[in-house]
Write an enzyme that holds these catalytic residues in place. Sequence first.
Site, PDB file in Angstrom:
ATOM      1  N   GLY A  89      38.080  41.941  37.630  1.00  0.00           N
ATOM      2  CA  GLY A  89      38.764  41.813  36.347  1.00  0.00           C
ATOM      3  C   GLY A  89      38.062  40.907  35.344  1.00  0.00           C
TER       4      GLY A  89
ATOM      5  N   GLY B 191      38.045  37.573  36.957  1.00  0.00           N
ATOM      6  CA  GLY B 191      37.393  37.609  38.265  1.00  0.00           C
ATOM      7  C   GLY B 191      35.880  37.675  38.205  1.00  0.00           C
TER       8      GLY B 191
ATOM      9  CB  SER C  67      48.060  35.889  39.535  1.00  0.00           C
ATOM     10  OG  SER C  67      46.954  36.232  40.328  1.00  0.00           O
ATOM     11  CG  ASN C  68      49.390  33.543  33.611  1.00  0.00           C
ATOM     12  OD1 ASN C  68      49.819  32.451  33.992  1.00  0.00           O
ATOM     13  ND2 ASN C  68      48.420  33.645  32.722  1.00  0.00           N
TER      14      ASN C  68
ATOM     15  CG  HIS D 148      49.432  27.628  33.584  1.00  0.00           C
ATOM     16  ND1 HIS D 148      48.506  26.953  32.824  1.00  0.00           N
ATOM     17  CD2 HIS D 148      48.879  28.853  33.830  1.00  0.00           C
ATOM     18  CE1 HIS D 148      47.446  27.725  32.628  1.00  0.00           C
ATOM     19  NE2 HIS D 148      47.654  28.887  33.224  1.00  0.00           N
TER      20      HIS D 148
ATOM     21  NE  ARG E 196      56.967  36.811  26.807  1.00  0.00           N
ATOM     22  CZ  ARG E 196      55.694  36.446  26.723  1.00  0.00           C
ATOM     23  NH1 ARG E 196      54.965  36.397  27.820  1.00  0.00           N
ATOM     24  NH2 ARG E 196      55.135  36.143  25.579  1.00  0.00           N
TER      25      ARG E 196
ATOM     26  CG  ASP F 155      47.747  24.497  30.590  1.00  0.00           C
ATOM     27  OD1 ASP F 155      47.567  25.435  29.801  1.00  0.00           O
ATOM     28  OD2 ASP F 155      48.508  24.581  31.583  1.00  0.00           O
TER      29      ASP F 155
END
Length: 335
Positions: free
Chosen positions: A12, A15, A121-122, A182, A90, A153
């Site tokens: 990705g 990645g 991963s989010n 985060h 979302r 952050d």
Amino acid sequence: MGLKTAVLGAAGGIGQPLALLLKQNPAITELALFDVVPVVKGVPADIGHVDTPAVTTGYVKDEDGLKGALTGADLVVIPAGVPRKPGMTRDDLFNINAGIVRDLAQGIADFCPKAFVLIISNPVNSTVPIAAEVLKAAGVFDPKRVFGVTTLDVVRASTMSAQAIGKPNSAPEYTIPVVGGHSGVTILPLLSQAQPALPKSLFDDEAKLKELVKRIQFGGDEVVQAKAGAGSATLSMAYAGYKFAAQLISAAFEGKTGVVAPSYVYVKGNADVTKAIGQDLAFFSVPVELGPNGVEKVHPLGDLTAFEKELLEACLGELPGSISKGESFIQGSKL
């Protein structure tokens, strides 16, 4: 001893550059790159030409690829997941990425339960609790070895603070703890604790201070807008993910002491954190001292200014729900 590192989601946008950075770390002797898309076989063929020690191998989902990538891994970094696409809510995004992290965490439980796990991963506020619940169910959860990577952050805080005070080249000089979570308002940059101290004039200008904090919290939006909806913060995230991985490698495997970095970790029952935030949360980003066992020590949050206490309240308005959402996703589904 050789150090095997696995990257899950290696084909990705995060990645690939992350794999390239990890390939350059001299401590890594084996780099295992896993993804569900066949192009992942081309990534090690490409970066494998880089003249550093790590032998690089690609693994796909078929042919027991996850088992091959994870067996014997000392360190696992997970940038896997899908970005939010037009028309996707979302909740849609959460359900897809939550399922991906659940399945990868099960692989870790099965094939490398002692590995250090770095989750990119989010949404991190929820995916770290998801991984923890899977590992708990398998009886292998070690709270000292599971990290949510919040380093982006931290680097944004240094970069953007340096820009705000008119010294953009000074970004590397500043170390600013960022705590909480985060995403958005859960991100709490403790600018008052910057080392070296930021100029008093910044704190005297309330509008400028609020603008800086908002920019740090929503820095990802800048990138999405600049890429005109065609991408998100992948390169800076890869850099931040590598920075934390390198810090952990130096402390856990190379004997470096005094390595402290903020990370979103398991803090339930930690009296200092509970006292500081007024709640006994399962997860919170705190400055952690890294070492051979992973989290060797959780550092206190220190004294917060009145403004930072307001930011903490906003953080606590959102973070507990995100943690519960992750936990209930596992508790309410069958692995």
